[in-house]
Design an enzyme around this catalytic site. Structure first.
Site, PDB file in Angstrom:
ATOM      1  N   HIS A   1       0.625  -0.990   0.296  1.00 24.15           N
ATOM      2  CA  HIS A   1      -0.119   0.095   0.127  1.00 24.15           C
ATOM      3  C   HIS A   1       0.808   1.484  -0.182  1.00 24.15           C
ATOM      4  O   HIS A   1       0.356   2.393  -0.553  1.00 24.15           O
ATOM      5  CB  HIS A   1      -0.687   0.264   1.221  1.00 24.15           C
ATOM      6  CG  HIS A   1      -1.513  -1.036   1.468  1.00 24.15           C
ATOM      7  ND1 HIS A   1      -1.605  -1.810   2.527  1.00 24.15           N
ATOM      8  CD2 HIS A   1      -3.055  -1.513   0.506  1.00 24.15           C
ATOM      9  CE1 HIS A   1      -2.715  -3.096   2.145  1.00 24.15           C
ATOM     10  NE2 HIS A   1      -3.445  -2.659   0.935  1.00 24.15           N
TER      11      HIS A   1
ATOM     12  N   LYS B   1      -0.529  -6.379  -8.303  1.00 28.32           N
ATOM     13  CA  LYS B   1      -1.145  -7.918  -7.168  1.00 28.32           C
ATOM     14  C   LYS B   1      -2.135  -8.178  -7.028  1.00 28.32           C
ATOM     15  O   LYS B   1      -2.727  -8.982  -7.621  1.00 28.32           O
ATOM     16  CB  LYS B   1      -0.593  -7.160  -5.896  1.00 28.32           C
ATOM     17  CG  LYS B   1      -2.029  -7.936  -5.031  1.00 28.32           C
ATOM     18  CD  LYS B   1      -1.053  -9.092  -4.332  1.00 28.32           C
ATOM     19  CE  LYS B   1      -1.845 -10.353  -3.641  1.00 28.32           C
ATOM     20  NZ  LYS B   1      -3.351  -9.613  -2.577  1.00 28.32           N
TER      21      LYS B   1
END
Ligand code: AMP
Length: 283
Positions: free
Chosen positions: A41, A154
């Site tokens: 993140h 991802k």
């Protein structure tokens, strides 16, 4: 030195905060997340900081993208640690609505996409997933009105679905994909990795190992089927049960028969113990 981000939880407060942020024609990037933040993140946030003058991060565990038998209730919620990480990255705004703000009584709309959302990968195993994702991301884009939004490779199919949706609906948001951040042993970082027992955590890097080896064989001229079969054997030998392991066209996600047919992405989803993990690599 870190500066506290503005935290907003209601739509009127969001509008006021955005009015302040957007003055002087600042460009705004949005990083949508479900919290439980890790270095993956943070890499999205760092790229956002380089590409826009202001950065907003949303934290919302979106019930609409979980099926009743999935992990919505158990999904990790680590607000204090998330806030500290985002403050350390000098994020400008955190949008942290609750479910009633996002889905008020009587809520009855859904964004449904086709194309990359209907290719027989995540959509087969989690039929409710992309409808939940596109609806919440559409709402986040409408609420925050960012110039740019960052999504991780991802969740490769999700990245393709959201990119397509933003284009198809003229949402005025440029969607940017960001490389996968991995642990030192190759396991793709994920909020769900914390569910893994020590034993399964030890076995989990087989997912990436299998993909990487297959990609290398295909790049070296091997056919797709034997390369994928070897990867499947590596992954299942480590204790995973495969949902899918496929070679797809990297842009459309359509099935692909050979390297000549376009850029290839290898995508996998598999469960170890009770934890379902996904990963992918470019060929
Ligand atoms: P999530 O909180 O899991 O919904 O993820 C929020 C965003 O972070 C999504 O765009 C993900 O694709 C991205 N993301 C999650 N894990 C990683 C990772 N290991 N590397 C890069 N991006 C990631």
């Amino acid at each position: 030195m870190s500066r506290s981000p503005v935290i907003v939880r209601t739509l009127p407060a969001l509008r006021r905060a955005l009015d302040t942020l957007r003055s002087r024609h600042a460009s705004l990037a949005l990083v949508p997340t479900m919290g439980a933040l890790h270095d993956g993140h943070v890499s999205l946030v760092r790229l956002a900081k380089r590409r826009a003058s202001k950065v907003a991060v949303s934290i919302f565990v979106n019930p609409a993208q979980f099926a009743p038998n999935e992990d919505f209730a158990a999904y990790p919620r680590t607000w204090k640690a998330d806030l500290a990480r985002l403050a350390a990255e000098n994020v400008d705004l955190i949008w942290n609505p609750d479910a009633k703000t996002m889905y008020p009584a009587g809520f009855a709309s859904k964004i449904l996409t086709e194309g990359p959302a209907l290719v027989g990968l995540e959509d087969w195993f989690r039929p409710q997933f992309f409808g939940g994702v596109t609806t919440v991301v559409g709402k986040l884009f409408a609420q925050v009105r960012p110039d740019l939004a960052l999504f991780g490779e991802k969740d490769f199919q999700q990245l393709r679905v959201v990119t397509r949706m933003a284009r198809d609906l003229d949402l005025g948001v440029k969607v940017l994909g960001v490389q996968i951040v991995r642990e030192r042993d190759g396991l793709a970082m994920s909020s769900r990795n914390r569910y893994l027992s020590p034993e399964h955590r030890g076995s989990a890097p087989a997912l990436y190992r299998g993909l990487k080896k297959a990609a290398k064989r295909i790049r070296g001229g091997d056919k797709l089927a034997p390369a994928l079969a070897e990867a499947a054997a590596t992954i299942t030998a480590a204790g995973f049960k495969l949902d899918y392991l496929e070679a797809r066209h990297a842009e459309t996600l359509a099935p692909i028969a050979s390297r000549k047919d376009g850029p290839i992405r290898l995508l996998v989803a598999a469960t170890i113990g009770t934890t379902r993990l996904i990963d992918n690599v470019a060929v």
